[in-house]
Design an enzyme around this catalytic site. Structure first.
Site, mmCIF file in Angstrom:
data_model
loop_
_atom_site.group_PDB
_atom_site.id
_atom_site.type_symbol
_atom_site.label_atom_id
_atom_site.label_comp_id
_atom_site.label_asym_id
_atom_site.label_seq_id
_atom_site.Cartn_x
_atom_site.Cartn_y
_atom_site.Cartn_z
ATOM 1 N N LYS A 241 0.861 -1.186 0.000
ATOM 2 C CA LYS A 241 0.000 0.000 0.000
ATOM 3 C C LYS A 241 0.899 1.238 0.000
ATOM 4 O O LYS A 241 1.865 1.306 0.753
ATOM 5 C CB LYS A 241 -0.885 -0.042 1.245
ATOM 6 C CG LYS A 241 -2.143 0.766 1.121
ATOM 7 C CD LYS A 241 -3.180 0.370 2.154
ATOM 8 C CE LYS A 241 -4.347 1.322 2.088
ATOM 9 N NZ LYS A 241 -5.459 0.910 2.933
ATOM 10 N N GLU B 54 -19.344 -5.693 10.296
ATOM 11 C CA GLU B 54 -20.274 -4.963 11.155
ATOM 12 C C GLU B 54 -21.241 -5.911 11.856
ATOM 13 O O GLU B 54 -21.585 -5.718 13.024
ATOM 14 C CB GLU B 54 -21.042 -3.929 10.323
ATOM 15 C CG GLU B 54 -20.190 -2.743 9.849
ATOM 16 C CD GLU B 54 -19.242 -3.047 8.698
ATOM 17 O OE1 GLU B 54 -19.379 -4.113 8.055
ATOM 18 O OE2 GLU B 54 -18.345 -2.219 8.427
ATOM 19 N N ARG C 256 -25.356 -2.616 7.374
ATOM 20 C CA ARG C 256 -24.995 -4.026 7.209
ATOM 21 C C ARG C 256 -25.499 -4.901 8.360
ATOM 22 O O ARG C 256 -25.670 -6.099 8.209
ATOM 23 C CB ARG C 256 -23.455 -4.150 7.184
ATOM 24 C CG ARG C 256 -22.806 -3.724 5.905
ATOM 25 C CD ARG C 256 -22.894 -4.862 4.917
ATOM 26 N NE ARG C 256 -22.584 -4.423 3.586
ATOM 27 C CZ ARG C 256 -21.416 -4.593 2.993
ATOM 28 N NH1 ARG C 256 -20.425 -5.176 3.635
ATOM 29 N NH2 ARG C 256 -21.233 -4.197 1.772
HETATM 30 C C1 LIG Z 1 -18.754 -2.408 4.947
HETATM 31 C C2 LIG Z 1 -17.587 -1.467 5.067
HETATM 32 N N1 LIG Z 1 -17.004 -1.275 6.266
HETATM 33 C C3 LIG Z 1 -15.953 -0.420 6.375
HETATM 34 C C4 LIG Z 1 -15.484 0.244 5.286
HETATM 35 C C5 LIG Z 1 -14.361 1.275 5.425
HETATM 36 N N2 LIG Z 1 -13.185 0.902 4.668
HETATM 37 C C6 LIG Z 1 -12.887 1.435 3.473
HETATM 38 S S1 LIG Z 1 -11.487 0.843 2.817
HETATM 39 C C7 LIG Z 1 -11.250 -0.160 4.123
HETATM 40 C C8 LIG Z 1 -10.048 -1.045 4.153
HETATM 41 C C9 LIG Z 1 -10.063 -1.995 3.042
HETATM 42 O O1 LIG Z 1 -8.913 -2.807 3.122
HETATM 43 P P1 LIG Z 1 -8.507 -3.669 1.873
HETATM 44 O O2 LIG Z 1 -9.700 -4.317 1.301
HETATM 45 O O3 LIG Z 1 -7.410 -4.559 2.294
HETATM 46 O O4 LIG Z 1 -8.009 -2.604 0.827
HETATM 47 P P2 LIG Z 1 -6.701 -1.700 0.879
HETATM 48 O O5 LIG Z 1 -7.151 -0.339 1.357
HETATM 49 O O6 LIG Z 1 -5.710 -2.319 1.811
HETATM 50 O O7 LIG Z 1 -6.222 -1.673 -0.513
HETATM 51 C C10 LIG Z 1 -12.243 -0.004 5.074
HETATM 52 C C11 LIG Z 1 -12.302 -0.680 6.377
HETATM 53 C C12 LIG Z 1 -16.126 0.009 4.055
HETATM 54 N N3 LIG Z 1 -15.765 0.646 2.940
HETATM 55 N N4 LIG Z 1 -17.157 -0.849 3.978
#
Ligand SMILES: Cc1ncc(C[n+]2csc(CCOP(=O)(O)OP(=O)(O)O)c2C)c(N)n1
Length: 638
Positions: free
Chosen positions: A288, A377, A405
């Protein structure tokens, strides 16, 4: 916007343009794309680290597959800036997340390359499977379906529901697991450890590479050869990893891990996989923030850093005129620590948003009682409910939009059993630049119809603290919602006070028109009230604090005193606070002219919060206008 793309990137306005380049050019294209992302996000803001990590993936997918005929689904979508730039939106990208401009997430109505609208996580596998099954039914046998999902998003239960279904439903689907060991904060849980095990098993990786080469060669010779190679490969995976492969047990063919920053290798692998039918999972390792040192070093900070000086890495903050009110989320985080120090029964829970909701303050100070449970969630709510059955008092903090959710869990696991779980709903109301997937529009309406649930919203920081204290002292399901951003009080850390549940505040007594507000929007109303008074309108002003139970005594007083009433809420007008007031009016036989201001029944796009409040008709000006036109007095606008 004068950001000049590199020489090759400048020639790419669609994946067809990209596919005309030789494979040898792809490294340069990736470098130019990465630089373009740095250039534009530094001056326009938005998500940063995630899109830097997927540069090679984006280029490789559009190069190896025939998009948009082949269907590409991004999970969450905050990592899709490179994809957007390769699919005709580079020149417009300066409007990203700006009112009326491009969305920060893939969106079907924005481009045919955005096959599925996203923003919430863990949806990509289910959506891509739906597409793959539809293709099968329609006889489109050569069409490919690709879901790109992060290791964070994979912690969401729905991803596993999709995997489970995909393993037995005939389909032609490739899941690309973009594993960077990060969610917004460091990823958590056993799955993360499992992925690390696969990634770091040296023996497995060496053997796997040999098998891969063999597989690549023999896949051209038909299904029997493939079947043999597959058996050999599986046997080796199982032996070397000392356990069955998780994805294989879902009947996915597992490939990888491969270096997600080696674009040529990615292209080769993806082309090979195209010839292998059935559900496949390609495990890709990325970093990242790749290519911007500071973002690689502090990946949480650079998830969405705001504007920055790309040369020095300095994150630019607007100059402070003096002490500023804190963010509501920090008031939550600090107050929770204060309460938790005083009572050992208090615990904190967040589904993957410790820095987003400031539970990280408690995670640092009282780590054994603060839990980041992953992007889940539903689990966060039921996990809290379980702890409540044992006498603990969980503060479960979930963004309003993500709480959608876990609706059944709120009802089935908490409310029906009348458990003492306190829900702190951050980002309640219009959330701003993230747009419709992130607006916390519905929680007032969806919480107030649940039996046993107390539903409240603070108008300022002090009220948030007092509501948290009151919720802690009140053994019932209790919901407290507050918005994104800063409050209004500099001197907010006052001694905690117990509030009377279901009691509002009279801020001004009047007689021409009454303005009733719930939560932070009261501060917009306050500005309108001051102007109304200055223009000779005798306006009453009430901060109701609770939408359930409603302050009936105060409402009896209001309905017997005023014939013009305005309700204001930063939430959907249908079924929300204004509806509750109308129900009260009907139930008690009052008649008054009631105007409800709030989020109308439409999808509200992205923009700044003030822009969106104005669009929806409940910023200070709209409240002023509504009150003025209701009393139909001729006044001079000041
Ligand atoms: C249902 C839900 N909960 C929380 C989030 C907030 N959120 C956005 S990006 C993220 C992290 C995602 O991690 P990953 O899938 O590994 O992607 P990366 O950012 O590491 O590329 C979170 C928790 C979301 N978008 N959707």
């Amino acid at each position: 916007m004068n950001i000049i793309p590199g020489e090759l990137l400048a020639q790419i306005d669609s994946p067809d343009d990209l596919r005309r380049f030789k494979e040898d050019d792809l490294i340069q294209i990736c470098n130019e794309l990465r630089q373009y992302i740095i250039d534009i996000v530094s001056v326009k803001g938005g998500h940063f680290g995630a899109s830097l990590g997927t540069v090679e993936l984006s280029v490789a997918i559009h190069y190896a597959f025939n998009t948009p005929i082949d269907q590409l689904v991004w999970d969450v979508g905050h990592q899709a800036y490179g994809h957007k730039m390769l699919t005709g939106r580079r020149e417009n990208f300066y409007t990203n997340r700006v009112y009326g401009g491009l969305s920060g997430f893939p969106k079907r109505k924005e481009s045919e390359y955005d096959t599925f609208g996203v923003g919430h996580s863990s949806t990509s596998i289910s959506a891509a499977l739906g597409m793959a099954v539809a293709s099968r039914i329609k006889g489109e046998t050569t069409k490919q379906h690709i879901a790109v999902i992060g290791d964070g998003a994979l912690t969401g239960g729905m991803a596993f529901e999709g995997l489970n279904n995909a393993g037995t439903e005939p389909n032609n689907m490739l899941v690309i697991l973009n594993d960077n060991c990060m969610s917004i904060d460091p990823n958590v849980g056993a799955l993360k450890e499992y992925l690390t095990d696969i990634t770091t098993s040296h023996t497995y990786n060496r053997v796997k590479d040999e098998i891969w080469n063999l597989l690549g060669k023999i896949s051209k010779f038909g299904p029997n050869a493939q079947a043999i190679a597959s058996k050999v490969e599986n046997a080796i995976k199982t032996t070397v990893l000392h356990q069955s492969n998780l994805f294989e047990s879902f009947k996915f063919r597992y490939f990888g891990p491969v270096d997600g920053h080696d674009v040529n290798r990615l292209v080769q692998v993806m082309k090979d996989l195209k010839d292998i039918p059935g559900p496949k999972l390609l495990h890709v390792l990325t970093v990242k923030g790749k290519g911007y040192k500071l973002a690689e070093e502090d990946q949480t900070l650079w998830h969405s850093p705001g504007l920055f000086n790309k040369d020095t890495g300095e994150i630019l903050k607007s100059p402070k005129k003096g002490p500023e009110p804190p963010k509501y989320q920090d008031v939550f985080g600090q107050t929770l620590v204060e309460l938790a120090h005083a009572d050992k029964r208090i615990v904190g829970v967040t589904p993957a948003m410790p820095s987003g909701c400031s539970l990280n303050i408690m995670m640092k100070e009282i780590p054994d009682r603060a839990f980041d449970v992953g992007i889940c969630e539903q689990h966060a709510v039921t996990f809290s409910a379980g702890m409540a059955t044992q006498g603990l008092i969980p503060f479960c903090n979930i963004y309003s939009t993500f709480m959608q959710r876990a609706y059944d869990q709120v009802i089935h696991d908490v409310a029906i059993q009348n458990l003492h779980v306190i829900f702190c709903l951050d980002r309640g109301g219009l959330a701003g630049a993230d747009g419709p997937t992130h607006h916390g529009a519905y929680d007032i309406a969806y919480m107030r119809c649940i039996p046993n649930m107390i539903v409240s919203a603070p108008m300022n920081e002090e009220e948030l603290r007092n509501l948290m204290y009151t919720a802690y002292k009140t053994p019932a399901p209790f919901s407290i919602r507050y918005p994104r951003g800063n409050g209004v009080m500099v001197d907010w850390k006052q001694p905690l006070q117990l509030l009377e549940v279901g009691k509002g505040r009279t801020l001004r007594k009047g007689q021409d028109v009454a303005i009733l507000t719930l939560g932070h929007v009261g501060n917009l109303a306050q500005i309108a009230v001051d102007r109304l008074v200055a223009t000779g309108i005798d306006v009453g002003f009430y901060d109701m604090r609770f939408v359930k139970p409603l302050d009936e005594e105060l409402l009896h007083h209001i309905f017997s005193r005023y014939s013009h009433i305005i309700t204001v809420e930063d939430g959907c007008v249908q079924g929300g606070f204004g509806s509750a007031v109308l129900e009260f009016m009907a139930d008690h036989g009052y008649s008054a002219q009631v105007k409800r201001l709030g989020i109308p029944d439409k999808v509200v796009e992205h923009g700044t919060q003030p822009e969106l409040w104005a669009e929806c008709g409940y910023d200070e000006l709209a409240i002023f206008d509504a009150a003025r036109s209701m009393v139909s007095k001729q006044v001079v606008v000041g």
